[in-house]
Design a protein around this motif. Sequence first.
Motif, PDB file in Angstrom:
ATOM      1  N   ALA A 352       0.803  -1.217  -0.064  1.00  0.00           N
ATOM      2  CA  ALA A 352       0.094   0.085  -0.115  1.00  0.00           C
ATOM      3  C   ALA A 352       0.949   1.234  -0.209  1.00  0.00           C
ATOM      4  O   ALA A 352       0.503   2.164  -0.701  1.00  0.00           O
ATOM      5  N   LEU A 353       2.027   1.134   0.776  1.00  0.00           N
ATOM      6  CA  LEU A 353       3.014   2.409   0.853  1.00  0.00           C
ATOM      7  C   LEU A 353       3.474   2.797  -0.544  1.00  0.00           C
ATOM      8  O   LEU A 353       3.446   3.903  -0.984  1.00  0.00           O
ATOM      9  N   GLN A 354       4.066   1.414  -1.095  1.00  0.00           N
ATOM     10  CA  GLN A 354       4.830   1.844  -2.517  1.00  0.00           C
ATOM     11  C   GLN A 354       3.576   2.207  -3.769  1.00  0.00           C
ATOM     12  O   GLN A 354       3.852   3.150  -4.423  1.00  0.00           O
ATOM     13  N   THR A 355       2.238   1.782  -3.511  1.00  0.00           N
ATOM     14  CA  THR A 355       1.405   2.044  -4.556  1.00  0.00           C
ATOM     15  C   THR A 355       0.952   3.348  -4.360  1.00  0.00           C
ATOM     16  O   THR A 355       0.909   4.070  -5.303  1.00  0.00           O
ATOM     17  N   CYS A 356       0.745   3.741  -3.278  1.00  0.00           N
ATOM     18  CA  CYS A 356       0.346   5.358  -2.794  1.00  0.00           C
ATOM     19  C   CYS A 356       1.578   6.127  -3.231  1.00  0.00           C
ATOM     20  O   CYS A 356       0.941   7.400  -3.784  1.00  0.00           O
ATOM     21  N   THR A 357       2.659   5.897  -3.106  1.00  0.00           N
ATOM     22  CA  THR A 357       3.573   6.675  -3.638  1.00  0.00           C
ATOM     23  C   THR A 357       3.763   6.971  -4.885  1.00  0.00           C
ATOM     24  O   THR A 357       3.933   8.012  -5.564  1.00  0.00           O
ATOM     25  N   ASP A 358       3.810   5.826  -5.592  1.00  0.00           N
ATOM     26  CA  ASP A 358       3.916   5.753  -7.234  1.00  0.00           C
ATOM     27  C   ASP A 358       2.763   6.467  -7.818  1.00  0.00           C
ATOM     28  O   ASP A 358       2.960   6.858  -9.029  1.00  0.00           O
ATOM     29  N   TYR A 359       1.565   6.192  -7.160  1.00  0.00           N
ATOM     30  CA  TYR A 359       0.501   6.864  -7.929  1.00  0.00           C
ATOM     31  C   TYR A 359      -0.061   8.086  -7.608  1.00  0.00           C
ATOM     32  O   TYR A 359      -0.062   9.213  -7.828  1.00  0.00           O
ATOM     33  N   ASN A 360      -0.617   8.002  -6.038  1.00  0.00           N
ATOM     34  CA  ASN A 360      -1.385   9.191  -5.425  1.00  0.00           C
ATOM     35  C   ASN A 360      -0.198  10.186  -5.002  1.00  0.00           C
ATOM     36  O   ASN A 360      -0.804  11.557  -5.600  1.00  0.00           O
ATOM     37  N   VAL A 361       0.990  10.002  -4.633  1.00  0.00           N
ATOM     38  CA  VAL A 361       1.817  11.094  -4.239  1.00  0.00           C
ATOM     39  C   VAL A 361       2.540  11.683  -5.445  1.00  0.00           C
ATOM     40  O   VAL A 361       2.552  13.062  -5.688  1.00  0.00           O
ATOM     41  N   ILE A 362       2.831  11.110  -6.290  1.00  0.00           N
ATOM     42  CA  ILE A 362       3.500  11.664  -7.522  1.00  0.00           C
ATOM     43  C   ILE A 362       2.359  12.399  -8.386  1.00  0.00           C
ATOM     44  O   ILE A 362       2.916  13.463  -8.899  1.00  0.00           O
ATOM     45  N   ASP A 363       1.313  11.700  -8.606  1.00  0.00           N
ATOM     46  CA  ASP A 363       0.004  12.477  -9.251  1.00  0.00           C
ATOM     47  C   ASP A 363      -0.309  13.678  -8.427  1.00  0.00           C
ATOM     48  O   ASP A 363      -0.249  14.881  -9.217  1.00  0.00           O
ATOM     49  N   LEU A 364      -0.134  13.878  -7.257  1.00  0.00           N
ATOM     50  CA  LEU A 364      -0.338  15.067  -6.534  1.00  0.00           C
ATOM     51  C   LEU A 364       0.864  16.126  -6.939  1.00  0.00           C
ATOM     52  O   LEU A 364       0.487  17.356  -7.182  1.00  0.00           O
ATOM     53  N   LEU A 365       1.874  15.819  -6.734  1.00  0.00           N
ATOM     54  CA  LEU A 365       3.119  16.733  -7.116  1.00  0.00           C
ATOM     55  C   LEU A 365       2.999  17.115  -8.651  1.00  0.00           C
ATOM     56  O   LEU A 365       2.928  18.378  -8.627  1.00  0.00           O
ATOM     57  N   SER A 366       2.527  16.109  -9.396  1.00  0.00           N
ATOM     58  CA  SER A 366       2.722  16.570 -10.895  1.00  0.00           C
ATOM     59  C   SER A 366       1.655  17.738 -11.048  1.00  0.00           C
ATOM     60  O   SER A 366       2.084  18.576 -11.748  1.00  0.00           O
ATOM     61  N   ASN A 367       0.418  17.153 -10.653  1.00  0.00           N
ATOM     62  CA  ASN A 367      -0.590  18.236 -10.822  1.00  0.00           C
ATOM     63  C   ASN A 367      -0.227  19.565 -10.042  1.00  0.00           C
ATOM     64  O   ASN A 367      -0.610  20.848 -10.715  1.00  0.00           O
TER      65      ASN A 367
END
Length: 833
Positions: A352-367
Motif C-alpha cells: 500500500a505504501l509503494q502504490t500510494c507513493t507511485d500513483y497518488n503522491v507523484i500524481d499530486l506533485l505533478s498536478n
Amino acid sequence: MGKQSKRNKSKRGNKQQHSKPVVITGSPANATKEEKGVSTVVSKIRHGDPRVRHAALVALSSTLFHSSSLSAAALQKQQQRQVGGSAQKKKAAADASDETLLRALSERILDVDIPCATAATGCLSNYVNFYCIGDAEETSTEAEIASEVMIPILLQRIQRSLDKITSLGGQIENSIASKVGETATAASSAGAAGSSAIDKILAFNSEQWILVSLSLQTLAGLIENFPAAVERVNALSLSTLCAVLPLADKSLKLTKNGQGESNGGCILDASSNASRAIHSLLDDNVAMITSIHPTSLTNIVTELTNTITNVQMSYMTRLHASGALVSIRKVLVLDEEINAARGGECDTVVAALQTCTDYNVIDLLSNLFESGDSNHDPKKLVLQMIELSNKCQSMKQDEMMESQIVSEVNARREPARMIARRQKEMKESKKAKTETDDMTEDEEKEVMNSEDNEDLENEASESQLDDVKDELDNVVQSWRELVGSYKLALELVANLCSGREEQDDDIENGMYPDGDEHMWDSDDEAKLVSAANAAGAINSMEASYTPSERVTFASMSSKQLLKRILSFFRRWVEFVSVLNDDVPALVAEDVDELQSTCALCLGNMVACDLHSLNEPSLTNVIIVGGRETLVTDGLDLFWWELITAVSSDLSDGPKAHVTSVMLALLRHSPKSRTIVNATVLDLLLALVTQQYDAKDGSNNVQLKCNAISMLGLLCSEPHPSEINAKVCMALLERLRSPLSSMSDGIDADGEKVRHSLVIMHEILNVLMDMYGGDDSHDEVFGQQDVLGHFQRCLPGFRRRIKKTGANSTREEVDTWNETALNCSRFIKYKKEG
C-alpha cells in the motif's frame, strides 16, 4: 455557557494590538517586583471566575505573548547567548519563559470554559512558534516544560475536543435529518427555531475546531523544536492525531449540509496542523514507526492515503500527509530492501505504501507543479501586497501628520488669563451682533455639527486603517501558504530522489580542540591527510537505488515531473524581474528560498538518471540567445532551458541557483558535457571574470564558484590545448584578484575575506585537478606559470584563513586548511616532477 459564550475570543495573539514588555534591571528590588508581577498574572489566570481568567489571557495574548513581542524576545535571547553569560542580567517584568507562567497557561488548556482554553492555547502556540525556534537545549526549562507538561496536556485536550466534536456531529446529523423529514407546513412553522438551534450547534462545533487547530499547531511546533517532546508521543497518541483527518472530512461535509460553509476554515486549518504534526513526528523517527502494531499501521496508512486523494483538503494538508507516508515508506520499504525483511505481517502495508507513493503522491506533485494552486495567483498576491502596503503607509502618514498638528496646538499652553480675556471679547462681539442672532445660532449649530462630523471621520479613518491592515494580513498569509506548499512539495521530491549514500561518522571536522589557535603543524597535517583520503573514498561511492526507488523514478518520468518542475523553476527564476515593482523584502526572501529549494530538488532528480532525460524530446527547437538550437532528447531540452535562463538579464541570485542545477547535471551526467559548445564555454568564462558585486556578495560568489566548478568538470574530459589555455588564463586572472579589488585583500572586512577564500579555494582545487594527472597539459602549465601562481598565492591564502575568524565556521576553516595542505603537496610534486 450563558453570557460567557458571547465574549470575544482570541484565536491567536498576533491578531491583536500589542505593547512591548518593559525591560528592567536585575536588582533585588526589581526581582521582587518581577516575582510579584508574575504572581499577580498567574493568580488571575487561575482565578475561579472565567471572566477574570479570560480577560487576563486575552491581555497576555496581545502583549507578552504577541507574535512580535515573542520574536523580539527570541532575538534578544539569541544575541545575549552570542555575547555569552549575560542572559540573566536583564529581564522583562513578566518573562514569557517564566516556568510558573508557562505551567499556569498549560493548565488552562484543559479549562472547561472554551474561550479561556482557546486564549491560553493561542498564547502557547505563539510562544512555541515564535520564541522557541531553534531552541532545543535538553537541559533548558523550556524543554522540560515542553516535554513533561505541555505535550500530555495538549494530547488530552485534543482527545476531549474530538470526543465533543463527534457528539456535536451526531446532533448536526439529527438536526439535518429532522429538517429533511419535515413537511412544508411544519418546516414553515418551526423554521426560525430550527435554524437557530442548528446555528448554535455549528457555533459550538467551530469553537471546538478552533481549539483543536491551535492545540495541533502548538503540538507540531513542540515536536519540531524539542527532540525530547517527541519521546512523549507514543503510537496511541499518533492514532489520535490521525483520527483528526477523517473527522475533519466528515465535519466539513456536515457544515456544508447544515449551511455553515463559513465555519469550514477552522476545520481545514485543523486538518493542516494535524497532518503537519504527524509528518513532523514520523520524519526520521525509526523507533516510532517500527513500534506501531501492524493493524494500527494499516489504519494510519489508509487514513493518510485518503487524505492525499481528498481534493477537499488544502494542498498543505495533502502534502504533509504525503510527507508522513513517505517517511513510513523509507523505513518499511526502502530500509527493508537493504536490510533483513521485517516479516510477512507487513506485506500488505508495504504494498500500500509503494502504490500510494507511485500513483497518488507523484500524481499530486505533478498536478501541483503543472497547474499550481488555483486559489492563489502569486503575481496578483504580490501586487495586492504592494498596493495595500502603500495604502497603509499613506494612511499612517496622514494619521501621524494629524497627531503632530494636535500636539503642536496642545503645546502652546495658553495662560488662563488670556483664555478668559479671549472668551470675554467673543461674548462682547456676540452681543454686538444682535441683528444677526438667528444667523449666529445657525452658524453655531453648523460648527457643532462640523465638530461631530470630524469626530466621526476620525473614527471612520481608524476603522479604515484597521480594515486595510486586516486585508494586508490576509494577503500575506495567503502568500506564505502558497510559497510554503511549493517548498514542501519540492522537499518531498528531493527526498524521494535523495539516494542512500553511506556516511562515515568517523570523519568529523574536529581537528582542533576548543580554544586552540588555528596553527599549522605536522600533527594537523597528518590528520588532514587522513581525512582527505577517507573523504575521497566516500565521494567515489555512487548512490545506490533500491528496486522500489527505481519504480518510483519510472513513475516520475511517466508523469513528466522533471519537465514540470523545470518549467516551474523557470517561472520563479524570472518572477521578480517580471513584476517591475519594488518587491517587499518578505517576497524577495521567500522567492530566493523557493529558488534554492527548487535547485536542490532538480539537482537530486538529475542524479537519479530519470528515463525522461533519455527519451526523445517533444520539442525539436528552442530559442537560446535569439538563435534556434536543435534538441533531440530530454537531456538536450533540460540543458538548453538552463542556458536560456542564465543567459537572460537576471540578477546574480537567480543565476546562482540556475548554475547550481547546471553543475549538478554536468557532475552526474557525463553525456551532458558533450553538449557544451564554444558559446556556452565563453558564457562560463564571462561568469568567472565578471566584476565582484559587494551588494549581492554571497550570490555573486556562489555564481562564480559554480562556473569555476563547471569549467573543472569540462576540463576533465579530453580537450585541445587552446581550450585548456583559455580556461587556465581566466582562472589565474581571478586567482590573482579574487574580488576584483585589492590584489591581496587582507585589509578588506571579514566578509570580503571569507568571499575571497571561497573563490580561491575553488580555483586552487580545479587547477590541481587540471594539472595533477600524468596526461595533463604540461605545456600550458609551464607557459601560464601555474606553479609560480601557486607559490605566490599560498602564503596569502593561509593568512586569509587566520584572518577570517568569526566570519567562518570551523568546518569551512578545516576545509580551507585541507586545501592549503594539498597545495603545498602539489607544489612539491610539481617541483620534483
